[in-house]
Design a protein around this motif. Structure first.
Motif, PDB file in Angstrom:
ATOM      1  N   ALA A   1       0.845  -1.071   0.013  1.00  0.00           N
ATOM      2  CA  ALA A   1      -0.154  -0.001   0.148  1.00  0.00           C
ATOM      3  C   ALA A   1       0.796   1.190  -0.046  1.00  0.00           C
ATOM      4  O   ALA A   1       0.546   2.152  -0.638  1.00  0.00           O
ATOM      5  CB  ALA A   1      -0.880   0.085   1.269  1.00  0.00           C
ATOM      6  N   GLU A   2       2.082   1.379   0.901  1.00  0.00           N
ATOM      7  CA  GLU A   2       2.917   2.381   0.843  1.00  0.00           C
ATOM      8  C   GLU A   2       3.560   2.545  -0.537  1.00  0.00           C
ATOM      9  O   GLU A   2       3.760   3.835  -0.941  1.00  0.00           O
ATOM     10  CB  GLU A   2       3.851   2.158   1.995  1.00  0.00           C
ATOM     11  N   LEU A   3       3.875   1.494  -1.297  1.00  0.00           N
ATOM     12  CA  LEU A   3       4.370   1.532  -2.607  1.00  0.00           C
ATOM     13  C   LEU A   3       3.359   2.584  -3.785  1.00  0.00           C
ATOM     14  O   LEU A   3       4.044   3.483  -4.242  1.00  0.00           O
ATOM     15  CB  LEU A   3       4.598   0.314  -3.216  1.00  0.00           C
ATOM     16  N   ALA A   4       2.254   2.249  -3.589  1.00  0.00           N
ATOM     17  CA  ALA A   4       1.089   2.767  -4.354  1.00  0.00           C
ATOM     18  C   ALA A   4       1.062   4.198  -3.883  1.00  0.00           C
ATOM     19  O   ALA A   4       1.051   5.298  -4.713  1.00  0.00           O
ATOM     20  CB  ALA A   4      -0.021   2.073  -4.317  1.00  0.00           C
ATOM     21  N   ARG A   5       1.068   4.618  -2.766  1.00  0.00           N
ATOM     22  CA  ARG A   5       0.896   5.850  -1.908  1.00  0.00           C
ATOM     23  C   ARG A   5       2.098   6.723  -2.433  1.00  0.00           C
ATOM     24  O   ARG A   5       2.119   7.878  -2.705  1.00  0.00           O
ATOM     25  CB  ARG A   5       0.485   5.564  -0.674  1.00  0.00           C
TER      26      ARG A   5
ATOM     27  N   CYS B   1      -1.889   3.813  -9.241  1.00  0.00           N
ATOM     28  CA  CYS B   1      -2.979   2.915  -8.906  1.00  0.00           C
ATOM     29  C   CYS B   1      -2.075   1.614  -9.112  1.00  0.00           C
ATOM     30  O   CYS B   1      -1.285   1.390  -9.914  1.00  0.00           O
ATOM     31  CB  CYS B   1      -4.045   2.966  -9.742  1.00  0.00           C
ATOM     32  N   LEU B   2      -2.375   0.598  -8.293  1.00  0.00           N
ATOM     33  CA  LEU B   2      -1.653  -0.692  -8.491  1.00  0.00           C
ATOM     34  C   LEU B   2      -2.809  -1.958  -8.575  1.00  0.00           C
ATOM     35  O   LEU B   2      -3.760  -1.915  -7.813  1.00  0.00           O
ATOM     36  CB  LEU B   2      -0.838  -1.053  -7.384  1.00  0.00           C
ATOM     37  N   LEU B   3      -2.682  -2.822  -9.724  1.00  0.00           N
ATOM     38  CA  LEU B   3      -3.723  -3.637  -9.836  1.00  0.00           C
ATOM     39  C   LEU B   3      -2.848  -5.008  -9.657  1.00  0.00           C
ATOM     40  O   LEU B   3      -1.881  -5.213 -10.247  1.00  0.00           O
ATOM     41  CB  LEU B   3      -4.273  -3.655 -11.441  1.00  0.00           C
TER      42      LEU B   3
ATOM     43  N   ASP C   1      -5.594   2.254  -4.800  1.00  0.00           N
ATOM     44  CA  ASP C   1      -5.693   3.628  -5.366  1.00  0.00           C
ATOM     45  C   ASP C   1      -4.471   4.445  -4.963  1.00  0.00           C
ATOM     46  O   ASP C   1      -3.360   3.884  -4.337  1.00  0.00           O
ATOM     47  CB  ASP C   1      -6.976   4.372  -5.127  1.00  0.00           C
ATOM     48  N   VAL C   2      -4.439   5.803  -5.399  1.00  0.00           N
ATOM     49  CA  VAL C   2      -3.110   6.379  -5.002  1.00  0.00           C
ATOM     50  C   VAL C   2      -2.888   6.596  -3.615  1.00  0.00           C
ATOM     51  O   VAL C   2      -1.802   7.264  -3.116  1.00  0.00           O
ATOM     52  CB  VAL C   2      -3.323   7.741  -6.119  1.00  0.00           C
ATOM     53  N   GLN C   3      -3.948   6.387  -2.775  1.00  0.00           N
ATOM     54  CA  GLN C   3      -3.729   6.655  -1.286  1.00  0.00           C
ATOM     55  C   GLN C   3      -3.393   5.467  -0.669  1.00  0.00           C
ATOM     56  O   GLN C   3      -3.323   5.457   0.711  1.00  0.00           O
ATOM     57  CB  GLN C   3      -5.384   7.262  -0.686  1.00  0.00           C
ATOM     58  N   GLY C   4      -3.302   4.277  -1.486  1.00  0.00           N
ATOM     59  CA  GLY C   4      -2.739   3.092  -0.864  1.00  0.00           C
ATOM     60  C   GLY C   4      -3.976   2.222  -0.320  1.00  0.00           C
ATOM     61  O   GLY C   4      -3.593   1.204   0.308  1.00  0.00           O
ATOM     62  N   GLN C   5      -5.154   2.709  -0.677  1.00  0.00           N
ATOM     63  CA  GLN C   5      -6.252   1.923  -0.103  1.00  0.00           C
ATOM     64  C   GLN C   5      -6.783   0.981  -1.370  1.00  0.00           C
ATOM     65  O   GLN C   5      -6.658   1.209  -2.447  1.00  0.00           O
ATOM     66  CB  GLN C   5      -7.513   2.985   0.255  1.00  0.00           C
ATOM     67  N   ILE C   6      -7.374  -0.130  -0.873  1.00  0.00           N
ATOM     68  CA  ILE C   6      -7.900  -1.175  -1.762  1.00  0.00           C
ATOM     69  C   ILE C   6      -9.211  -0.524  -2.265  1.00  0.00           C
ATOM     70  O   ILE C   6     -10.205  -0.687  -1.276  1.00  0.00           O
ATOM     71  CB  ILE C   6      -7.932  -2.495  -1.212  1.00  0.00           C
ATOM     72  N   SER C   7      -9.486  -0.042  -3.199  1.00  0.00           N
ATOM     73  CA  SER C   7     -10.741   0.708  -3.645  1.00  0.00           C
ATOM     74  C   SER C   7     -11.658  -0.307  -4.400  1.00  0.00           C
ATOM     75  O   SER C   7     -12.911  -0.015  -4.553  1.00  0.00           O
ATOM     76  CB  SER C   7     -10.265   1.963  -4.539  1.00  0.00           C
ATOM     77  N   SER C   8     -10.969  -1.311  -4.997  1.00  0.00           N
ATOM     78  CA  SER C   8     -11.917  -2.351  -5.893  1.00  0.00           C
ATOM     79  C   SER C   8     -11.508  -3.567  -5.514  1.00  0.00           C
ATOM     80  O   SER C   8     -10.109  -3.934  -5.464  1.00  0.00           O
ATOM     81  CB  SER C   8     -12.106  -1.887  -7.184  1.00  0.00           C
TER      82      SER C   8
END
Length: 372
Positions: free
Chosen positions: A300-304, A309-311, A343-350
């Motif tokens: 999550a920190e990597l994406a933030r 966004c990371l899929l 998402d860009v905040q490092g949260q799992i959005s979907s």
């Protein structure tokens, strides 16, 4: 002619070999799909007895699936830990089971040809094939493998009609064209003077084929135009190349995540990407089960930090209410093969979980009675 055992034995490996040459992973020469079933169909509709057609169909299906699914021996042996003397019979049993669907098709197709006018059987036979493919997709957990429609995977300008009728529509079209060719051969043997019948059978098939090809090509051109003129999204793809017999080792979990993270940072350093894509089950742990996994935070920190966004793919376990009558009111743990979007905040959005798992690859069917 078709009553001779030699012909029956020749048709089975011939059809299986031609299908292998046509399919992705084999010869990949897709035009063979236009005629690959014609000898097989000519043989079964000419059988005098339904049992003979059934046997021809079984041998053909058995040879086809045995040749196309040979890799299951490696999967069951190398990754599943099965000895060769169990992995090979497992493949043989699966090919035999799937061959029964082709056998049932052959028996019914012969019956259709004898009970219905040729122009009607022309449309009923491919509908029968598609119907049995659909049944095979869910019976005994389902084995929706090696459908004929998949053989056109390498021809994108012919694939676009799947938005209307799915890959089963392509299968129907392939079998329909092959049935037309086989009908010409069978009818010609019986009578050379049936031009009206040939026209009645050929015209609608060609119109349908041309219509589907025209629609697919138009859709493909529309897509190409949209790709050239529409908005663009910069996407980065990371492939870890982690050996299957190592990726699930608890001692290598942190090393695996670190490898994906290092490659992602290196990729981002070359130019910012709005989306990074990791492979299926790239995360070798359950990110959010009863408790979040410790390795979830670095991902999550990597994406933030990278503001992208990371899929990524990951296994999941979720507590859910039991559906079995004998477990009513209890909570059980369900397991899923999922795709997670950070998402860009490092949260799992979907998230999306596969609705149909691969037998033996993602779950073991009939596991209560199998010895592995």
């Amino acid at each position: 002619m078709s009553e001779k055992p030699l012909l029956r034995l020749m048709v089975a490996p011939l059809t299986a070999g031609l299908l292998w040459l046509a399919f992705p992973g084999g010869g990949e020469f897709w035009p063979l799909l236009l005629c690959v079933l014609a000898p097989f169909l000519s043989c079964i509709v000419g059988e005098r007895k339904g049992g003979q057609a059934f046997l021809t169909g079984f041998l053909t299906g058995f040879c086809h699936f045995l040749l196309s699914l040979y890799w299951l021996v490696t999967v069951l042996g190398h990754y599943g830990g099965l000895p060769l003397y169990l992995a090979v019979p497992a493949l043989v049993l699966l090919a035999a089971y799937m061959g029964l669907f082709v056998a049932g098709f052959a028996w019914a197709a012969r019956l259709f040809w004898r009970r219905w006018p040729p122009w009607a059987a022309l449309w009923l036979i491919p509908a029968l094939w598609v119907g049995l493919d659909w049944c095979r997709s869910f019976l005994l957990s389902g084995f929706p493998w090696m459908d004929l429609g998949y053989g056109l995977a390498s021809v994108p300008w012919l694939l676009q009609s799947v938005d209307l009728w799915g890959h089963y529509g392509l299968t129907f079209l392939v079998v329909l064209f092959n049935t037309l060719l086989a009908s010409f051969f069978v009818i010609r043997r019986k009578s050379r003077r049936q031009p009206d019948l040939w026209l009645k059978m050929t015209a609608p098939v060609l119109l349908l084929c041309c219509g589907v090809a025209g629609y697919s090509f138009w859709q493909w051109r529309q897509m190409e135009t949209a790709l050239q003129t529409g908005p663009r999204l910069r996407v980065g793809v990371v492939q870890g190349n982690i050996a299957q017999d190592q990726k699930w080792s608890p001692n290598l979990q942190a090393q695996t995540v670190q490898g994906y993270s290092d490659q992602s940072r290196e990729l981002i350093a070359r130019g910012h990407a709005a989306l990074l894509v990791w492979p299926e089950t790239a995360l070798p742990f359950y990110p959010q089960g009863l408790f979040p996994h410790p390795l979830l935070q670095p991902v999550a920190e990597l994406a933030r930090q990278g503001k992208f966004c990371l899929l990524t793919g990951a296994p999941e376990q979720r507590p859910e209410a039991a559906t079995d009558a004998d477990q009513a009111g209890r909570e059980v743990i369900r397991y899923y093969n999922s795709a997670l979007l950070f998402d860009v905040q490092g949260q799992i959005s979907s998230r999306y979980s596969k609705s149909h798992l691969v037998p033996f690859g993602e779950f073991v069917p009939l596991k209560t009675i199998l010895p592995f």
